[in-house]
Design a protein around this motif. Structure first.
Motif, PDB file in Angstrom:
ATOM      1  N   ASP A   1       0.823  -1.205   0.000  1.00 44.58           N
ATOM      2  CA  ASP A   1       0.000   0.000   0.000  1.00 44.58           C
ATOM      3  C   ASP A   1       0.858   1.256   0.000  1.00 44.58           C
ATOM      4  OD1 ASP A   1      -2.216  -1.592   0.042  1.00 44.58           O
ATOM      5  OD2 ASP A   1      -2.756  -1.194   2.125  1.00 44.58           O
ATOM      6  N   GLY A   2       1.968   1.218   0.753  1.00 46.15           N
ATOM      7  CA  GLY A   2       2.864   2.369   0.782  1.00 46.15           C
ATOM      8  C   GLY A   2       3.458   2.651  -0.581  1.00 46.15           C
ATOM      9  N   VAL A   3       3.881   1.621  -1.280  1.00 45.57           N
ATOM     10  CA  VAL A   3       4.445   1.794  -2.621  1.00 45.57           C
ATOM     11  C   VAL A   3       3.404   2.376  -3.567  1.00 45.57           C
ATOM     12  CG1 VAL A   3       5.319   0.547  -4.634  1.00 45.57           C
ATOM     13  CG2 VAL A   3       6.190   0.007  -2.352  1.00 45.57           C
ATOM     14  N   ARG A   4       2.184   1.868  -3.514  1.00 43.74           N
ATOM     15  CA  ARG A   4       1.126   2.374  -4.393  1.00 43.74           C
ATOM     16  C   ARG A   4       0.842   3.847  -4.127  1.00 43.74           C
ATOM     17  NH1 ARG A   4      -3.841   3.150  -3.049  1.00 43.74           N
ATOM     18  NH2 ARG A   4      -3.695   1.754  -1.239  1.00 43.74           N
ATOM     19  N   LEU A   5       0.748   4.226  -2.849  1.00 50.04           N
ATOM     20  CA  LEU A   5       0.464   5.614  -2.502  1.00 50.04           C
ATOM     21  C   LEU A   5       1.583   6.549  -2.963  1.00 50.04           C
ATOM     22  CD1 LEU A   5      -0.964   4.950   1.049  1.00 50.04           C
ATOM     23  CD2 LEU A   5      -2.186   6.172  -0.769  1.00 50.04           C
ATOM     24  N   LEU A   6       2.808   6.112  -2.835  1.00 47.32           N
ATOM     25  CA  LEU A   6       3.930   6.939  -3.276  1.00 47.32           C
ATOM     26  C   LEU A   6       3.907   7.122  -4.789  1.00 47.32           C
ATOM     27  CD1 LEU A   6       6.702   5.511  -0.942  1.00 47.32           C
ATOM     28  CD2 LEU A   6       5.956   7.904  -1.020  1.00 47.32           C
ATOM     29  N   ARG A   7       3.637   6.064  -5.510  1.00 37.55           N
ATOM     30  CA  ARG A   7       3.568   6.184  -6.970  1.00 37.55           C
ATOM     31  C   ARG A   7       2.433   7.101  -7.404  1.00 37.55           C
ATOM     32  NH1 ARG A   7       4.775  -0.236  -8.203  1.00 37.55           N
ATOM     33  NH2 ARG A   7       7.062  -0.071  -8.115  1.00 37.55           N
ATOM     34  N   ASP A   8       1.301   6.977  -6.745  1.00 33.43           N
ATOM     35  CA  ASP A   8       0.157   7.839  -7.072  1.00 33.43           C
ATOM     36  C   ASP A   8       0.459   9.312  -6.801  1.00 33.43           C
ATOM     37  OD1 ASP A   8      -1.260   5.614  -7.813  1.00 33.43           O
ATOM     38  OD2 ASP A   8      -2.491   5.531  -5.996  1.00 33.43           O
ATOM     39  N   ALA A   9       1.351   9.578  -5.831  1.00 35.65           N
ATOM     40  CA  ALA A   9       1.679  10.961  -5.466  1.00 35.65           C
ATOM     41  C   ALA A   9       2.789  11.555  -6.326  1.00 35.65           C
ATOM     42  CB  ALA A   9       2.087  11.020  -3.995  1.00 35.65           C
ATOM     43  N   GLY A  10       3.340  10.782  -7.251  1.00 38.51           N
ATOM     44  CA  GLY A  10       4.348  11.319  -8.153  1.00 38.51           C
ATOM     45  C   GLY A  10       5.772  10.915  -7.833  1.00 38.51           C
ATOM     46  N   PHE A  11       5.947   9.768  -7.170  1.00 38.49           N
ATOM     47  CA  PHE A  11       7.280   9.288  -6.819  1.00 38.49           C
ATOM     48  C   PHE A  11       7.605   7.986  -7.531  1.00 38.49           C
ATOM     49  CE2 PHE A  11       6.019  11.809  -3.123  1.00 38.49           C
ATOM     50  CZ  PHE A  11       7.144  12.615  -2.936  1.00 38.49           C
ATOM     51  N   GLU A  12       8.876   7.789  -7.805  1.00 38.84           N
ATOM     52  CA  GLU A  12       9.387   6.507  -8.236  1.00 38.84           C
ATOM     53  C   GLU A  12      10.054   5.861  -7.026  1.00 38.84           C
ATOM     54  OE1 GLU A  12       9.844   3.320 -10.526  1.00 38.84           O
ATOM     55  OE2 GLU A  12       8.936   5.188 -11.260  1.00 38.84           O
ATOM     56  N   VAL A  13       9.595   4.693  -6.623  1.00 40.86           N
ATOM     57  CA  VAL A  13      10.138   4.029  -5.441  1.00 40.86           C
ATOM     58  C   VAL A  13      11.408   3.293  -5.834  1.00 40.86           C
ATOM     59  CG1 VAL A  13       9.711   2.368  -3.603  1.00 40.86           C
ATOM     60  CG2 VAL A  13       7.844   3.816  -4.431  1.00 40.86           C
ATOM     61  N   ARG A  14      12.530   3.742  -5.294  1.00 38.51           N
ATOM     62  CA  ARG A  14      13.826   3.140  -5.595  1.00 38.51           C
ATOM     63  C   ARG A  14      14.046   1.844  -4.830  1.00 38.51           C
ATOM     64  NH1 ARG A  14      18.189   7.289  -6.303  1.00 38.51           N
ATOM     65  NH2 ARG A  14      19.274   6.130  -4.671  1.00 38.51           N
ATOM     66  N   GLU A  15      13.638   1.847  -3.551  1.00 33.25           N
ATOM     67  CA  GLU A  15      13.907   0.689  -2.700  1.00 33.25           C
ATOM     68  C   GLU A  15      12.975   0.735  -1.489  1.00 33.25           C
ATOM     69  OE1 GLU A  15      17.898  -1.499  -0.807  1.00 33.25           O
ATOM     70  OE2 GLU A  15      17.977   0.600  -1.455  1.00 33.25           O
ATOM     71  N   VAL A  16      12.613  -0.424  -0.991  1.00 32.15           N
ATOM     72  CA  VAL A  16      11.875  -0.550   0.265  1.00 32.15           C
ATOM     73  C   VAL A  16      12.718  -1.439   1.174  1.00 32.15           C
ATOM     74  CG1 VAL A  16       9.722  -1.219   1.381  1.00 32.15           C
ATOM     75  CG2 VAL A  16       9.680  -0.359  -0.970  1.00 32.15           C
ATOM     76  N   VAL A  17      13.095  -0.891   2.332  1.00 27.61           N
ATOM     77  CA  VAL A  17      14.069  -1.562   3.193  1.00 27.61           C
ATOM     78  C   VAL A  17      13.482  -1.816   4.574  1.00 27.61           C
ATOM     79  CG1 VAL A  17      16.407  -1.472   4.136  1.00 27.61           C
ATOM     80  CG2 VAL A  17      15.887  -0.281   1.992  1.00 27.61           C
ATOM     81  N   GLY A  18      13.491  -3.044   5.003  1.00 27.74           N
ATOM     82  CA  GLY A  18      13.092  -3.371   6.363  1.00 27.74           C
ATOM     83  C   GLY A  18      14.215  -3.041   7.331  1.00 27.74           C
ATOM     84  N   LEU A  19      13.908  -2.267   8.354  1.00 28.30           N
ATOM     85  CA  LEU A  19      14.914  -1.847   9.330  1.00 28.30           C
ATOM     86  C   LEU A  19      14.544  -2.304  10.739  1.00 28.30           C
ATOM     87  CD1 LEU A  19      15.577   1.827   8.113  1.00 28.30           C
ATOM     88  CD2 LEU A  19      16.971  -0.212   7.671  1.00 28.30           C
ATOM     89  N   GLY A  20      13.740  -3.357  10.826  1.00 30.23           N
ATOM     90  CA  GLY A  20      13.258  -3.800  12.126  1.00 30.23           C
ATOM     91  C   GLY A  20      14.189  -4.717  12.885  1.00 30.23           C
ATOM     92  N   GLU A  21      15.247  -5.215  12.229  1.00 27.05           N
ATOM     93  CA  GLU A  21      16.151  -6.138  12.912  1.00 27.05           C
ATOM     94  C   GLU A  21      16.844  -5.438  14.083  1.00 27.05           C
ATOM     95  OE1 GLU A  21      19.917  -9.131  11.959  1.00 27.05           O
ATOM     96  OE2 GLU A  21      18.918  -8.026  10.326  1.00 27.05           O
ATOM     97  N   GLY A  22      16.773  -6.060  15.256  1.00 31.65           N
ATOM     98  CA  GLY A  22      17.365  -5.476  16.448  1.00 31.65           C
ATOM     99  C   GLY A  22      16.441  -4.534  17.190  1.00 31.65           C
ATOM    100  N   TYR A  23      15.250  -4.308  16.652  1.00 32.26           N
ATOM    101  CA  TYR A  23      14.251  -3.447  17.284  1.00 32.26           C
ATOM    102  C   TYR A  23      12.976  -4.250  17.548  1.00 32.26           C
ATOM    103  CZ  TYR A  23      17.150   0.476  15.704  1.00 32.26           C
ATOM    104  OH  TYR A  23      18.186   1.347  15.486  1.00 32.26           O
ATOM    105  N   THR A  24      12.151  -3.762  18.458  1.00 36.06           N
ATOM    106  CA  THR A  24      10.869  -4.407  18.717  1.00 36.06           C
ATOM    107  C   THR A  24       9.741  -3.739  17.946  1.00 36.06           C
ATOM    108  OG1 THR A  24      10.482  -3.020  20.675  1.00 36.06           O
ATOM    109  CG2 THR A  24      11.592  -5.144  21.021  1.00 36.06           C
TER     110      THR A  24
END
Length: 219
Positions: free
Chosen positions: A185-208
């Motif tokens: 959903d985040g990727v779709r919303l960004l594209r609809d707003a005029g962005f090209e999504v370069r990368e989607v990165v999970g940063l949850g490792e080591g966090y809760t």
């Protein structure tokens, strides 16, 4: 703790204990340095800057960078202004993304939004993202750090934590949101707003918390 983070946190030493605790908790619970490491130089906006910790990190990492931080919470902005008064490349003010876009239309090199969108009702997300697009020059970078709605225990914990911060303690202001969306959903919303999504990165490792970073570019 990294030297950059230590430098930033040292600027909050003069704040009351409750405000310092909030800033230190933010530093330990969110991958702010991972966000800063992806930013280009130039003029960068920090939308929803709060106490200004991310703004401080961006400014200290590249002293030639200009950082514009805005937040709707006047109390937090006052503390941020006090803490970061010695950083000449940071300007902090009370305001919205729409107001900043009116003042700086299509001129910024990058925009960062970190843990802000999910506090808004989801029907306001498209307008918010289009206002961010209005700030950026063509090819400008947009780093959006959100909490991923992945149905995990981290997802449930993040919602419970925000309920405490928003509803019980009143430390964070929300506008009827607290919505966690899956990355598709985040990727779709960004594209609809005029962005090209370069990368989607999970940063949850080591966090809760299931931290997720969208690295996008203005078309």
């Amino acid at each position: 703790m990294s030297g950059l983070l230590e430098q930033a946190l040292a600027r909050y030493a003069g704040l009351p204990a409750g405000e310092r605790f909030h800033v230190h908790a933010r530093a330990s619970s969110a991958p702010l340095l991972a966000v800063v490491s992806r930013l280009p130089p130039g003029t960068v906006a920090d939308i929803g800057c709060g106490h200004g910790l991310l703004s401080a990190l961006m400014a200290l990492a590249v002293p030639e960078r200009r950082v514009l931080g805005v937040d709707l919470d006047a109390r937090k902005v006052r503390w941020a202004q006090q803490a970061l008064a010695g950083l000449p490349n940071v300007t902090l003010s009370v305001g919205s993304v729409e107001q900043l876009a009116q003042a700086h239309p299509g001129t910024l090199d990058a925009v960062v939004v970190c843990d802000v969108l999910y506090l808004l009702p989801d029907d306001q997300w498209p307008g918010f993202l289009k206002a961010v697009r209005g700030l950026l020059r063509p090819g400008g970078r947009f780093l959006l750090k959100e909490v991923e709605g992945d149905g995990s225990w981290k997802h449930a914990k993040a919602l419970a934590q925000e309920w405490v911060m928003v509803s019980l303690l009143g430390r964070t202001k929300a506008s009827g949101g607290m919505v966690l969306k899956p990355r598709v959903d985040g990727v779709r919303l960004l594209r609809d707003a005029g962005f090209e999504v370069r990368e989607v990165v999970g940063l949850g490792e080591g966090y809760t918390t299931p931290h997720l970073l969208y690295d996008a570019e203005a078309r």
